[in-house]
Write a protein that holds these residues in place. Sequence first.
Motif, PDB file in Angstrom:
ATOM      1  N   ALA A 131      -6.802  14.159  -9.097  1.00 17.44           N
ATOM      2  CA  ALA A 131      -7.304  13.004  -9.574  1.00 17.44           C
ATOM      3  C   ALA A 131      -6.804  11.816  -9.185  1.00 17.44           C
ATOM      4  N   GLU A 132      -5.698  11.690  -9.304  1.00 14.06           N
ATOM      5  CA  GLU A 132      -4.875  10.469  -8.949  1.00 14.06           C
ATOM      6  C   GLU A 132      -5.358  10.296  -7.254  1.00 14.06           C
ATOM      7  N   LYS A 133      -5.600  10.922  -6.362  1.00 17.24           N
ATOM      8  CA  LYS A 133      -5.449  10.934  -5.114  1.00 17.24           C
ATOM      9  C   LYS A 133      -7.177  10.413  -4.822  1.00 17.24           C
ATOM     10  N   CYS A 134      -8.077  11.326  -5.623  1.00 18.15           N
ATOM     11  CA  CYS A 134      -9.317  10.851  -5.553  1.00 18.15           C
ATOM     12  C   CYS A 134      -9.654   9.481  -5.987  1.00 18.15           C
ATOM     13  N   CYS A 135      -8.940   8.938  -6.946  1.00 19.56           N
ATOM     14  CA  CYS A 135      -9.150   7.431  -7.255  1.00 19.56           C
ATOM     15  C   CYS A 135      -8.633   6.682  -6.339  1.00 19.56           C
ATOM     16  N   SER A 136      -7.624   7.122  -5.633  1.00 20.37           N
ATOM     17  CA  SER A 136      -6.806   6.333  -4.534  1.00 20.37           C
ATOM     18  C   SER A 136      -7.853   5.943  -3.316  1.00 20.37           C
ATOM     19  N   VAL A 137      -8.555   7.204  -2.884  1.00 15.50           N
ATOM     20  CA  VAL A 137      -9.543   7.223  -2.063  1.00 15.50           C
ATOM     21  C   VAL A 137     -10.915   6.265  -2.540  1.00 15.50           C
ATOM     22  N   ILE A 138     -11.365   6.251  -3.838  1.00 18.40           N
ATOM     23  CA  ILE A 138     -12.371   5.613  -4.382  1.00 18.40           C
ATOM     24  C   ILE A 138     -12.184   4.217  -4.364  1.00 18.40           C
ATOM     25  N   GLU A 139     -10.770   3.746  -4.621  1.00 14.00           N
ATOM     26  CA  GLU A 139     -10.459   2.471  -4.646  1.00 14.00           C
ATOM     27  C   GLU A 139     -10.546   1.833  -3.387  1.00 14.00           C
ATOM     28  N   VAL A 196     -10.467   8.769 -15.902  1.00 10.23           N
ATOM     29  CA  VAL A 196      -9.105   8.891 -15.406  1.00 10.23           C
ATOM     30  C   VAL A 196      -8.226   7.656 -15.664  1.00 10.23           C
ATOM     31  N   LEU A 197      -8.977   6.301 -15.763  1.00  8.03           N
ATOM     32  CA  LEU A 197      -8.149   5.365 -16.557  1.00  8.03           C
ATOM     33  C   LEU A 197      -7.873   5.568 -17.799  1.00  8.03           C
ATOM     34  N   THR A 244      -2.433  10.054 -14.639  1.00  9.25           N
ATOM     35  CA  THR A 244      -1.247   9.751 -14.515  1.00  9.25           C
ATOM     36  C   THR A 244      -0.993   8.138 -14.536  1.00  9.25           C
ATOM     37  N   ARG A 245       0.248   7.682 -14.686  1.00  7.58           N
ATOM     38  CA  ARG A 245       0.225   6.134 -14.616  1.00  7.58           C
ATOM     39  C   ARG A 245      -0.329   5.695 -13.185  1.00  7.58           C
ATOM     40  N   GLN A 246       0.069   6.262 -11.897  1.00  4.50           N
ATOM     41  CA  GLN A 246      -0.536   5.731 -11.043  1.00  4.50           C
ATOM     42  C   GLN A 246      -1.928   6.018 -10.607  1.00  4.50           C
ATOM     43  N   ALA A 247      -2.680   7.179 -11.253  1.00  4.47           N
ATOM     44  CA  ALA A 247      -3.755   7.473 -11.186  1.00  4.47           C
ATOM     45  C   ALA A 247      -4.712   6.321 -11.957  1.00  4.47           C
ATOM     46  N   ARG A 248      -3.867   5.938 -13.191  1.00  4.27           N
ATOM     47  CA  ARG A 248      -4.826   4.985 -14.032  1.00  4.27           C
ATOM     48  C   ARG A 248      -4.665   3.520 -13.202  1.00  4.27           C
TER      49      ARG A 248
END
Length: 369
Positions: free
Chosen positions: A208-216, A241-242, A246-250
């Motif tokens: 989920a963290e990496k998915c949100c990284s790509v989405i960002e 996810v927010l 994880t802290r980084q994912a948020r």
Amino acid sequence: MEAAADNQSPSSSDVDVTPRGASSAVLRALQLIQYDDSDSKLQAAKEIRRLTKTSQRCRRLLAAAVIPLVSMLRVDSPQSHHESALLALLNLAVKDERNKMSIVEAGALDHVIRFLRSENINLQESATAALLTLSASISNKPIIGASGAIPLLVNILKHGTTQAKVDAVMALSNLSTYTDNLTVIIETDPVPSVVTLLKSSKRSSKTAEKCCSVIESMVGFDEGRTALAAEDGGILAVVEVLENGTRQAREHAVGALLTICEGDRCKYRELILKEGVIPGLLELTVQGTPKSQTKAQTLLRLLRETPYPRSEFQPDTLENIVCNIISQIDGDEQSSKAKKMLAEMVQVSMEQSLRHLQKRALVCTPTDL
């Protein structure tokens, strides 16, 4: 005894890989990989993979095996060699920047791309994992981006096995940190597949963290914002996810939502608000990373009715911003939850201020008074 040992092929049961015995095992593997016969090369690849699975020292000592291992990936090599050599290279690259660069410089990338197109599922998975590891190198990012690997990774993200999809999105996350790769990634329309993977993942997971990284990264483009908003539950998944990542994912999640709102506030403000983002933003303002706190406060300002200070009689405090937003929220449940979070936020803020004052009092000297 040493001479006798050299006449036998080592096996996983009789080779000592403790620091004391590692050197002889490494030398034996390096000897085998240089032999012309395919059986010796295959045995060497398997031994190198085993020796480098957890040992950083062995990864350094076996760096000389990179070129012969890459040669085992050629089309004219026995098919049985491909996966063993690729997995050995993968282990050599883990946490070793020099090996990552050497593997790409030795020409492995062309073979890895060929394996990404393979109908052999195991080989495709191994190739995706290899790209994930190789893409962690800053030096390799532009080379991989220019190699044609990105569209293949997105295709695997759409149609690959579960593990291959996870590795593909992580590789895309690595590659997206190099600016020139962003245009290539957005042209492949990855957002729908990333959202699908995100929705099927635990919100607190690394995936989920990496998915949100790509989405960002993708919502920095109008096409990315449009694609995310068009996906059923897309913005909601980022909001979740927010709240629970994880802290980084948020941090990635709030960054994505902020970028969306900054890109076109009029178009996306209501879409973000209706997914119940306020409680999570309030929590981030006091409990997130420094970047998350700043982004959460900025987003809260953008989400209120007007993004500008109201007047000198109603100062632009976080409490006033949130109260303004709460007054516009439809639904008693969301409004009640947001009000509760606001009260908790104020309480935490007061406690933090009190602790800060107490610390200052402890170190206060007479000259400070």
